[in-house]
Design an enzyme around this catalytic site. Sequence first.
Site, PDB file in Angstrom:
ATOM      1  N   GLY A   1       0.889  -1.214  -0.089  1.00  0.00           N
ATOM      2  CA  GLY A   1      -0.046   0.107   0.074  1.00  0.00           C
ATOM      3  C   GLY A   1       0.864   1.342   0.162  1.00  0.00           C
ATOM      4  CE1 TYR A   2       3.422   2.787  -4.125  1.00  0.00           C
ATOM      5  CE2 TYR A   2       1.301   1.593  -4.274  1.00  0.00           C
ATOM      6  CZ  TYR A   2       2.789   1.680  -4.306  1.00  0.00           C
ATOM      7  OH  TYR A   2       3.259   0.926  -5.283  1.00  0.00           O
ATOM      8  CG  LEU A   3       2.498   5.136   4.494  1.00  0.00           C
ATOM      9  CD1 LEU A   3       3.872   4.904   5.486  1.00  0.00           C
ATOM     10  CD2 LEU A   3       1.120   4.933   5.250  1.00  0.00           C
TER      11      LEU A   3
END
Length: 160
Positions: free
Chosen positions: A28-30
């Site tokens: 996932g991407y912060l």
Amino acid sequence: MGLEIERKFLVKGDYKTDASKSTRITQGYLSSVPERTVRVRLKGDKGYLTVKGAGNESGASRYEWEKEIPAEEAKELLQLCEPGIIDKTRYLVPHGNHLFEVDEFHGANAGLVLAEIELANESEHFERPAWLGEEVTGDERYYNAMLSKNPYTKWNTLGS
């Protein structure tokens, strides 16, 4: 920080018979802005935090920093990520003097299979396996950060 040089291709045939290893990956991407992506990845039983800079004009080179983190911390950070978690199986496929990483996507990106090869420089020669299809290096639709926002099943019109 290191410079990552990689080219990306669609896959059009059987690569699994040549694979030496496969691993399930959840990421996932912060932050998924093009100037900098901050990725959290759970790869098998290991966690990673990766920061990537903006790509160059060709899309083949960009700065990358990566650090292994405990898997439990990666699982916690995945809960904080932007919507659109990526789920894929990565196959390591040696060919010639290089190693291709072939990602078979699941979920909202099902049907997409991409191969990446890391190179010492953008013009380095490599042997093309028969299953290697169209090059998509620099096509932002195929960046994992973009696939998390705009999944392959939403824009693929080929029905594959």
